[in-house]
Design a protein around this motif. Structure first.
Motif, PDB file in Angstrom:
ATOM      1  N   VAL A  89      21.789  62.883  63.504  1.00 52.96           N
ATOM      2  CA  VAL A  89      21.437  61.463  63.511  1.00 52.96           C
ATOM      3  C   VAL A  89      20.867  61.092  62.148  1.00 52.96           C
ATOM      4  O   VAL A  89      20.076  61.833  61.571  1.00 52.96           O
ATOM      5  CB  VAL A  89      20.416  61.165  64.637  1.00 52.96           C
ATOM      6  CG1 VAL A  89      19.952  59.716  64.576  1.00 52.96           C
ATOM      7  CG2 VAL A  89      21.031  61.488  65.988  1.00 52.96           C
ATOM      8  N   GLN A  91      19.509  57.578  59.589  1.00 45.55           N
ATOM      9  CA  GLN A  91      18.925  56.228  59.587  1.00 45.55           C
ATOM     10  C   GLN A  91      19.684  55.392  58.559  1.00 45.55           C
ATOM     11  O   GLN A  91      19.824  55.797  57.399  1.00 45.55           O
ATOM     12  CB  GLN A  91      17.453  56.318  59.199  1.00 45.55           C
ATOM     13  CG  GLN A  91      16.718  55.006  59.176  1.00 45.55           C
ATOM     14  CD  GLN A  91      16.319  54.574  60.577  1.00 45.55           C
ATOM     15  OE1 GLN A  91      16.086  55.388  61.439  1.00 45.55           O
ATOM     16  NE2 GLN A  91      16.255  53.275  60.794  1.00 45.55           N
ATOM     17  N   VAL A 105      23.087  55.706  54.298  1.00 51.36           N
ATOM     18  CA  VAL A 105      22.244  56.281  55.349  1.00 51.36           C
ATOM     19  C   VAL A 105      21.361  57.353  54.725  1.00 51.36           C
ATOM     20  O   VAL A 105      21.676  57.914  53.679  1.00 51.36           O
ATOM     21  CB  VAL A 105      23.072  56.896  56.510  1.00 51.36           C
ATOM     22  CG1 VAL A 105      23.890  55.827  57.203  1.00 51.36           C
ATOM     23  CG2 VAL A 105      23.955  58.021  56.028  1.00 51.36           C
ATOM     24  N   VAL A 107      19.651  60.957  55.489  1.00 59.15           N
ATOM     25  CA  VAL A 107      19.706  62.124  56.367  1.00 59.15           C
ATOM     26  C   VAL A 107      19.375  63.368  55.553  1.00 59.15           C
ATOM     27  O   VAL A 107      19.751  63.484  54.389  1.00 59.15           O
ATOM     28  CB  VAL A 107      21.094  62.264  57.051  1.00 59.15           C
ATOM     29  CG1 VAL A 107      22.202  62.497  56.049  1.00 59.15           C
ATOM     30  CG2 VAL A 107      21.086  63.360  58.098  1.00 59.15           C
ATOM     31  N   GLN A 127      20.161  53.593  64.088  1.00 61.14           N
ATOM     32  CA  GLN A 127      20.389  55.044  64.152  1.00 61.14           C
ATOM     33  C   GLN A 127      21.894  55.264  64.297  1.00 61.14           C
ATOM     34  O   GLN A 127      22.538  54.621  65.123  1.00 61.14           O
ATOM     35  CB  GLN A 127      19.668  55.637  65.366  1.00 61.14           C
ATOM     36  CG  GLN A 127      18.172  55.476  65.323  1.00 61.14           C
ATOM     37  CD  GLN A 127      17.510  56.705  64.763  1.00 61.14           C
ATOM     38  OE1 GLN A 127      18.046  57.785  64.824  1.00 61.14           O
ATOM     39  NE2 GLN A 127      16.335  56.523  64.208  1.00 61.14           N
ATOM     40  N   GLU A 129      25.204  58.363  64.200  1.00 64.60           N
ATOM     41  CA  GLU A 129      25.580  59.774  64.238  1.00 64.60           C
ATOM     42  C   GLU A 129      26.651  60.004  63.183  1.00 64.60           C
ATOM     43  O   GLU A 129      27.590  59.218  63.046  1.00 64.60           O
ATOM     44  CB  GLU A 129      26.135  60.166  65.613  1.00 64.60           C
ATOM     45  CG  GLU A 129      26.532  61.632  65.665  1.00 64.60           C
ATOM     46  CD  GLU A 129      27.135  62.041  66.993  1.00 64.60           C
ATOM     47  OE1 GLU A 129      27.275  63.241  67.219  1.00 64.60           O
ATOM     48  OE2 GLU A 129      27.479  61.157  67.809  1.00 64.60           O
ATOM     49  N   ALA A 148      20.284  57.142  70.958  1.00 65.94           N
ATOM     50  CA  ALA A 148      19.299  57.184  69.882  1.00 65.94           C
ATOM     51  C   ALA A 148      17.997  57.847  70.344  1.00 65.94           C
ATOM     52  O   ALA A 148      17.258  58.375  69.528  1.00 65.94           O
ATOM     53  CB  ALA A 148      19.017  55.773  69.361  1.00 65.94           C
TER      54      ALA A 148
END
Length: 150
Positions: A89, A91, A105, A107, A127, A129, A148
């Motif tokens: 996941v 952000q 994103v 991560v 959130q 994937e 999430a």
């Protein structure tokens, strides 16, 4: 000495050298066929039988060894450290919009360029994937409320 003996010896040398200078198993089967034809030539069989021996033995050598060669020549994909982020996941720190070719994103301590795998625009703060990596972009999809929370 029979001319065909020299022909088959030459074929063995040519196919052998070709095998040595190529990366893959390309002509080793023809070396086996030429050896068989050389043997048939040494007992004075007609040229048609020699050629038939060459073709049959080359085909058998190819059929018998090709699966083995394929197994050794095919290298498995080596996973990199980046593969570990697939399925995790992340952000969204910059809205992901494929039409505008924008989005990022966060991560694993890094900010990545991201694109939506289904074309959906994803707002900052969502959130997502990570589904796969394409070049230097992460292909992501937005998580629903329940996903999430996992």
């Amino acid at each position: 000495m029979n001319l065909m003996i020299w022909v088959w010896l030459g074929a063995i040398v040519v196919f052998g050298v070709a095998e040595l200078i190529t990366e893959g198993m390309v002509s080793i089967w023809f070396v086996a066929g030429a050896l068989a034809a050389l043997g048939v030539s040494m007992v004075d069989f007609p040229v048609s039988i020699q050629v038939l021996a060459f073709v049959i033995v080359s085909a058998i050598a190819l059929a018998a060894s090709r699966p083995l060669v394929r197994r050794f020549m095919t290298k498995p994909a080596v996973p990199t450290n980046l593969d570990r982020i697939i399925g995790t996941v992340a952000q969204v720190v910059e809205p992901v919009d494929n039409a505008k070719a924008s989005g990022a994103v966060y991560v694993d301590g890094k900010t990545w360029t991201a694109r939506s795998s289904d074309g959906e625009t994803i707002p900052a703060g969502a959130q997502v994937e990570i589904q796969r990596i394409e070049g230097v972009k992460l292909m992501v999809h937005v998580l629903s409320g329940m996903e999430a929370m996992k």
